[in-house]
Motif scaffolding. Sequence first.
Motif, PDB file in Angstrom:
ATOM      1  N   ASN A 143      42.210  18.712 -21.205  1.00 39.65           N
ATOM      2  CA  ASN A 143      42.781  18.144 -19.975  1.00 39.65           C
ATOM      3  C   ASN A 143      43.488  19.195 -19.121  1.00 39.65           C
ATOM      4  OD1 ASN A 143      45.116  18.639 -21.422  1.00 39.65           O
ATOM      5  ND2 ASN A 143      46.011  16.608 -21.103  1.00 39.65           N
ATOM      6  N   GLY A 144      43.440  20.456 -19.551  1.00 36.26           N
ATOM      7  CA  GLY A 144      44.064  21.530 -18.778  1.00 36.26           C
ATOM      8  C   GLY A 144      45.464  21.881 -19.214  1.00 36.26           C
ATOM      9  N   CYS A 145      46.049  21.105 -20.130  1.00 39.58           N
ATOM     10  CA  CYS A 145      47.385  21.397 -20.663  1.00 39.58           C
ATOM     11  C   CYS A 145      47.282  21.613 -22.163  1.00 39.58           C
ATOM     12  CB  CYS A 145      48.352  20.243 -20.393  1.00 39.58           C
ATOM     13  SG  CYS A 145      48.762  20.008 -18.656  1.00 39.58           S
ATOM     14  N   ASN A 186      52.604  20.806 -24.815  1.00 38.18           N
ATOM     15  CA  ASN A 186      53.128  20.190 -23.595  1.00 38.18           C
ATOM     16  C   ASN A 186      52.656  18.750 -23.454  1.00 38.18           C
ATOM     17  OD1 ASN A 186      54.827  22.048 -21.859  1.00 38.18           O
ATOM     18  ND2 ASN A 186      53.134  23.405 -22.390  1.00 38.18           N
ATOM     19  N   ASP A 187      51.442  18.448 -23.912  1.00 40.42           N
ATOM     20  CA  ASP A 187      50.988  17.052 -23.911  1.00 40.42           C
ATOM     21  C   ASP A 187      51.925  16.172 -24.738  1.00 40.42           C
ATOM     22  OD1 ASP A 187      48.715  17.399 -22.320  1.00 40.42           O
ATOM     23  OD2 ASP A 187      47.409  17.813 -24.029  1.00 40.42           O
ATOM     24  N   LEU A 188      52.351  16.686 -25.903  1.00 35.24           N
ATOM     25  CA  LEU A 188      53.213  15.888 -26.786  1.00 35.24           C
ATOM     26  C   LEU A 188      54.633  15.763 -26.234  1.00 35.24           C
ATOM     27  CD1 LEU A 188      52.346  14.550 -29.494  1.00 35.24           C
ATOM     28  CD2 LEU A 188      50.745  16.224 -28.611  1.00 35.24           C
ATOM     29  N   LEU A 189      55.137  16.836 -25.633  1.00 31.66           N
ATOM     30  CA  LEU A 189      56.459  16.767 -25.012  1.00 31.66           C
ATOM     31  C   LEU A 189      56.444  15.755 -23.867  1.00 31.66           C
ATOM     32  CD1 LEU A 189      57.498  20.544 -24.899  1.00 31.66           C
ATOM     33  CD2 LEU A 189      58.076  18.824 -26.632  1.00 31.66           C
ATOM     34  N   LYS A 190      55.358  15.747 -23.107  1.00 31.09           N
ATOM     35  CA  LYS A 190      55.238  14.790 -22.011  1.00 31.09           C
ATOM     36  C   LYS A 190      55.158  13.361 -22.547  1.00 31.09           C
ATOM     37  CE  LYS A 190      52.345  13.644 -18.011  1.00 31.09           C
ATOM     38  NZ  LYS A 190      51.145  14.028 -17.218  1.00 31.09           N
ATOM     39  N   ARG A 191      54.432  13.169 -23.663  1.00 32.07           N
ATOM     40  CA  ARG A 191      54.301  11.830 -24.246  1.00 32.07           C
ATOM     41  C   ARG A 191      55.647  11.268 -24.682  1.00 32.07           C
ATOM     42  NH1 ARG A 191      51.770  11.240 -30.111  1.00 32.07           N
ATOM     43  NH2 ARG A 191      53.910  11.901 -30.548  1.00 32.07           N
ATOM     44  N   ASP A 192      56.464  12.082 -25.324  1.00 36.58           N
ATOM     45  CA  ASP A 192      57.687  11.584 -25.962  1.00 36.58           C
ATOM     46  C   ASP A 192      58.969  11.866 -25.183  1.00 36.58           C
ATOM     47  OD1 ASP A 192      55.817  10.992 -27.872  1.00 36.58           O
ATOM     48  OD2 ASP A 192      56.928  11.827 -29.550  1.00 36.58           O
ATOM     49  N   GLY A 237      55.886  25.388  -9.912  1.00 32.68           N
ATOM     50  CA  GLY A 237      54.491  25.677  -9.650  1.00 32.68           C
ATOM     51  C   GLY A 237      53.534  25.131 -10.686  1.00 32.68           C
ATOM     52  N   SER A 238      54.041  24.390 -11.680  1.00 36.06           N
ATOM     53  CA  SER A 238      53.186  23.865 -12.750  1.00 36.06           C
ATOM     54  C   SER A 238      53.341  22.362 -12.851  1.00 36.06           C
ATOM     55  CB  SER A 238      53.550  24.500 -14.095  1.00 36.06           C
ATOM     56  OG  SER A 238      52.825  23.897 -15.156  1.00 36.06           O
ATOM     57  N   ASN A 239      52.242  21.678 -13.130  1.00 41.11           N
ATOM     58  CA  ASN A 239      52.317  20.244 -13.448  1.00 41.11           C
ATOM     59  C   ASN A 239      52.016  20.019 -14.918  1.00 41.11           C
ATOM     60  OD1 ASN A 239      49.601  20.765 -13.541  1.00 41.11           O
ATOM     61  ND2 ASN A 239      49.010  19.172 -12.058  1.00 41.11           N
ATOM     62  N   CYS A 240      52.162  21.087 -15.710  1.00 41.34           N
ATOM     63  CA  CYS A 240      51.827  21.022 -17.124  1.00 41.34           C
ATOM     64  C   CYS A 240      52.966  21.540 -18.003  1.00 41.34           C
ATOM     65  CB  CYS A 240      50.558  21.833 -17.381  1.00 41.34           C
ATOM     66  SG  CYS A 240      50.053  21.897 -19.105  1.00 41.34           S
ATOM     67  N   VAL A 241      53.495  22.719 -17.676  1.00 39.26           N
ATOM     68  CA  VAL A 241      54.485  23.371 -18.533  1.00 39.26           C
ATOM     69  C   VAL A 241      55.855  22.755 -18.303  1.00 39.26           C
ATOM     70  CG1 VAL A 241      55.594  25.534 -19.179  1.00 39.26           C
ATOM     71  CG2 VAL A 241      53.165  25.519 -18.526  1.00 39.26           C
ATOM     72  N   ILE A 242      56.399  22.121 -19.344  1.00 39.44           N
ATOM     73  CA  ILE A 242      57.681  21.423 -19.235  1.00 39.44           C
ATOM     74  C   ILE A 242      58.825  22.412 -19.421  1.00 39.44           C
ATOM     75  CG2 ILE A 242      59.143  19.663 -20.314  1.00 39.44           C
ATOM     76  CD1 ILE A 242      56.546  18.128 -20.938  1.00 39.44           C
ATOM     77  N   ASP A 276      68.911  17.265 -25.636  1.00 41.33           N
ATOM     78  CA  ASP A 276      68.705  17.757 -24.277  1.00 41.33           C
ATOM     79  C   ASP A 276      68.101  19.155 -24.405  1.00 41.33           C
ATOM     80  OD1 ASP A 276      69.746  15.512 -22.912  1.00 41.33           O
ATOM     81  OD2 ASP A 276      71.781  16.192 -23.344  1.00 41.33           O
ATOM     82  N   TRP A 277      66.816  19.243 -24.134  1.00 41.52           N
ATOM     83  CA  TRP A 277      66.039  20.435 -24.451  1.00 41.52           C
ATOM     84  C   TRP A 277      65.678  21.227 -23.202  1.00 41.52           C
ATOM     85  CZ3 TRP A 277      61.089  21.877 -22.957  1.00 41.52           C
ATOM     86  CH2 TRP A 277      60.497  22.925 -23.675  1.00 41.52           C
ATOM     87  N   THR A 278      65.711  22.556 -23.327  1.00 38.35           N
ATOM     88  CA  THR A 278      65.200  23.430 -22.283  1.00 38.35           C
ATOM     89  C   THR A 278      64.255  24.446 -22.918  1.00 38.35           C
ATOM     90  OG1 THR A 278      67.014  25.016 -22.497  1.00 38.35           O
ATOM     91  CG2 THR A 278      67.319  23.217 -20.919  1.00 38.35           C
TER      92      THR A 278
END
Length: 249
Positions: free
Chosen positions: A107-109, A113-119, A128-133, A148-150
């Motif tokens: 999917n391009g990610c 990052n897919d899992l971080l986005k899911r949860d 500049g990214s729509n993938c890297v959190i 609280d993660w960075t």
Amino acid sequence: MIAGISVAVAVLAGCGPLPELDGDPTAGKDGGAKSDSETGRGVNPLDNPDGTGPGLKVISSDKDRAKARDLIDKVATKGRGAKTGYDRDEFGYAWADSVDDVPWGRNGCDTRNDLLKRDGRDIKYRSGSNCVIASMTLYDPYTGKTIDWTKSKASEVQIDHVMPLSYDWQMGASRWSESKRKQIANDPLNLIPVDGSTNGSKSDSGPATWLPPRRDIRCSYAVRFAQVALKYDLPVTSADKAAMLEQCA
């Protein structure tokens, strides 16, 4: 940290004191208990067979616990094989996106990052990214902590392979094709973002020697372990299966 909850992380979940984490009185927008989507606590694994729903929800009803035992009963058993030849690279490079036949593959990610986005919640992406959190808030089902993660402190959140890759190797994955090993390494069914130090304590243990420190999530964890084993036709040891059944008794 969630208000009213005190968390103690055990190194081996089968030993030592356990955290008191049953029951969370936090209120939702309607004045009642917060929904799972509001708290980020995830969904019941029995209702999430492909792993695309977030996290793990506690399995508490007698009906669902009976369903959980029925599912675990289907898992085959055998002795744990040799670790000879195991290497993480045998399952592809970490968090590869170039994986077929798993949700979000190609999917391009990358998988992490897919899992971080899911949860995650309150997600912010790198400029500049729509993938890297770059930052997010994560509720960790294993400990009950809100993190609280960075990205600057990336190791504070690690992605747990519920059924560890070394365990998979010893139970039969050593004979698989490279593509199938890449699938189990990147399948969201087998992946949960959690507190990094807690994940480090697990290593490649099965449920007989490691369980999440939080007692009330252990049946859900056992179900997820069984779901992965059944999807990939992998056995578990007799001791691990007994431990899994015990969590849902």
